[in-house]
Design an enzyme around this catalytic site. Structure first.
Site, PDB file in Angstrom:
ATOM      1  CD  GLU A   1      10.698  10.059  53.312  1.00  0.00           C
ATOM      2  OE1 GLU A   1       9.765  10.570  54.026  1.00  0.00           O
ATOM      3  OE2 GLU A   1      10.469   9.238  52.570  1.00  0.00           O
TER       4      GLU A   1
ATOM      5  CB  CYS B   1       3.252   8.235  50.974  1.00  0.00           C
ATOM      6  SG  CYS B   1       1.905   8.323  52.216  1.00  0.00           S
TER       7      CYS B   1
ATOM      8  CG  HIS C   1       7.106   8.607  54.461  1.00  0.00           C
ATOM      9  ND1 HIS C   1       7.135   9.695  53.389  1.00  0.00           N
ATOM     10  CD2 HIS C   1       5.642   8.368  54.445  1.00  0.00           C
ATOM     11  CE1 HIS C   1       5.710  10.270  53.155  1.00  0.00           C
ATOM     12  NE2 HIS C   1       5.084   9.192  53.768  1.00  0.00           N
TER      13      HIS C   1
END
Length: 412
Positions: free
Chosen positions: A390, A304, A388
Site C-alpha cells: 500500500e 504481513c 506492504h
C-alpha cells in the site's frame, strides 16, 4: 553474524542529558528527550525509510516496539492529520540522530515534538543511530526502556530491571489490543479512497467516480464494487484505501471475529490484515477461522501478519527473525517472471519456506536475506505477501496486488 559481540554502548551521563535508552544487556545510551515525558518498555528495532515517519509511528504493527530511524533528519516536515494509519501512534517512541527542527512543509499543521507530546509518545535525539543499528544487526533486536525527564533525573537500576523483566514479543498476542472492537464499514468515518495532492482522500477509484454496473443473466445489473470483509489484526488505513481505489467495498471486523460473524456479512472475498506480535500466538484463535474461510472457496488476500496467519492456516510454521525487516527500500523478487519489486516492510517474524505444504507455492522472496515474501495456494484462490504493497510509506511497485485481488472477486 549472530555470534559476533556487539560493541558496548554504555557511556557516562553527559551534561544536559534529558533522555536515556537502557538496554536489557546493561547498555545505557544518553540523549536529549523530546515529545512526552515518561518511560516505556519494549523491543528496540531500526527502520530505514527516509520519509513517512508519521505513518510509521501510527502503524499498529509497531505496538510493543520503539524505532531507531537510520535516516538522521526525522521530524523536519512536521505532522498533519492526513498522514496517519491509525488515530493514535502505536510505536512506543522514536530514537533519532538530529534534534527535531521546526516544520518545513506546507502540509504541516504542527511540529513532531508537539504531536508526540499530545499522543504521549517519547522521543530521544542526539543518539549515534548508526552505532545502535549496527548493534541490532550484530546482536539482534534487544529489549529496552526509553525514558524522558526534563530534569534529567533517572533511576537507571529500576529502568534496567524493567528492560530485563519484559518478556519480549515472542509468544505475545498484540492483535487483540490494537484491533477494532466492533464491525464497521470502511468509509463510514470519512472518504475511503487514496490521497491526491489538492484533492485529499477520494471516495472511490482514482478519478473519484463509482464504477459502472456489471450486467448479469436475465438483464439484471449488479454493482462492480465487490464486498471485501477485512479481519483487522492491526490494520493500516491505507490498505483499505487501496482496496477501495481498486474497486471494492470494505467492511472491517475485529481480530476475534468468528467464521459465522464474517460470513453473516456476505463477503465476496476475505482480507487478512497486518498487525503486531507473534503470529503463532494470534493464530490460536485466528487460524481455525481462516481454515473455515478457505473452505468456502472465496478469494482471500493477506498482508504481513495476515500472510503469516495464512501460512499457519495451511500448515506452515513461523519463526522470530534475528533483526526483522523494517524499511521502504526492500528488494523482493517475483518468482513468476523474475521482476524485482522495491517494497515497504515491517515484520519481525517470517514464514519458514521449508515448512510450506505441497499445495502452496512460494511467489516472492526477499533479496536481502532470501526469506519468504509471498505465497499462493494452488488449489484455492488465496494468496499473501509479507511486505506492504500500500506504499505508506514506500514505493508503489506492488499496488497491482490490490487490483489482482479485486479482479479475482469480479471474476468469481
Amino acid at each position: 553474524m549472530a555470534d559476533a559481540q556487539p560493541t558496548p554502548m554504555s557511556s557516562a551521563k553527559p551534561a544536559g542529558a534529558t533522555g536515556v535508552l537502557v538496554l536489557a544487556n546493561g547498555d545505557v545510551i544518553w540523549g536529549r528527550g523530546f515529545g512526552a515525558e515518561g518511560q516505556a518498555v519494549g523491543e528496540v528495532c531500526f527502520h530505514t525509510a527516509m520519509t513517512g515517519y508519521q505513518e510509521v509511528l501510527t502503524d499498529p504493527s509497531f505496538a510493543g516496539q520503539m524505532i531507531c530511524f537510520t535516516f538522521p533528519h526525522i521530524g523536519n516536515v512536521g505532522a498533519n492529520p492526513d498522514d496517519i494509519e491509525a488515530d493514535d501512534p502505536h510505536a512506543l517512541g522514536i530514537i533519532v540522530r538530529e534534534d527535531v527542527t521546526s516544520p518545513s512543509s506546507f502540509r504541516a499543521v504542527e511540529g513532531l515534538d508537539g504531536w508526540m507530546k499530545r499522543h504521549a509518545r517519547i522521543g530521544l535525539s542526539g543518539i549515534d543511530t548508526r552505532a545502535l543499528t549496527r548493534r541490532i544487526r550484530v546482536a539482534g533486536a534487544p529489549n529496552g526502556v526509553i525514558a524522558h525527564a526534563a530534569n534529567g533525573e533517572f533511576d537507571i537500576p529500576a529502568l534496567l530491571a524493567m528492560a530485563q523483566g519484559w518478556p519480549g514479543l515472542e509468544g505475545m498476542d498484540l492483535a487483540k489490543d490494537v484491533s477494532t472492537e466492533m464491525h464497521y464499514g470502511w468509509g463510514d468515518k470519512g472518504p475511503g479512497g487514496t490521497w491526491r495532492l489538492g484533492f485529499g482522500y477520494g471516495a472511490s477509484q482514482a478519478e473519484g467516480g463509482e464504477p459502472a454496473p456489471l450486467p448479469l443473466a436475465g438483464g439484471e445489473q449488479k454493482t462492480a464494487r465487490p464486498h471485501v470483509v477485512a479481519i483487522d489484526y492491526g490494520s493500516k488505513r491505507n490498505i483499505f484505501r487501496n482496496l477501495v481505489a481498486a474497486g471494492a467495498k470494505v467492511s472491517v471486523v475485529p481480530a476475534t471475529a468468528s467464521f459465522e460473524q464474517v460470513m453473516a456479512l456476505a463477503p465476496d472475498g476475505i482480507f487478512l490484515s497486518n498487525g503486531p506480535g507473534d503470529p503463532a500466538a494470534t493464530g490460536d484463535y485466528a487460524v481455525p477461522v481462516i481454515r473455515e474461510l478457505l473452505e468456502t472457496g472465496k478469494p482471500l488476500f493477506g498482508i504481513c501478519l495476515g500472510h503469516q496467519l495464512l501460512g499457519l492456516a495451511v500448515g506452515a510454521t513461523t519463526t522470530k527473525m534475528f533483526q526483522g525487516h523494517r524499511g521502504a527500500n526492500h528488494p523482493v523478487k517475483r518468482l513468476s517472471d523474475g521482476a524485482v519489486e522495491i517494497t515497504s516492510m515491517n515484520h519481525g517474524f517470517s514464514v519458514e519456506r521449508d515448512s510450506l505444504p505441497a499445495n502452496v507455492r512460494e511467489t516472492h522472496v526477499s533479496l536481502f536475506d532470501g526469506s519468504n515474501a509471498g505465497l499462493e495456494l494452488t488449489d484455492k484462490p488465496a494468496f499473501s505477501v509479507q511486505y506492504h504493497p500500500e506504499a505508506s510509506p514506500g514505493p508503489q511497485d506492488s499496488l497491482y496486488l490490490f487490483e489482482r485481488f479485486v479482479g479475482q472477486l469480479r471474476n468469481a
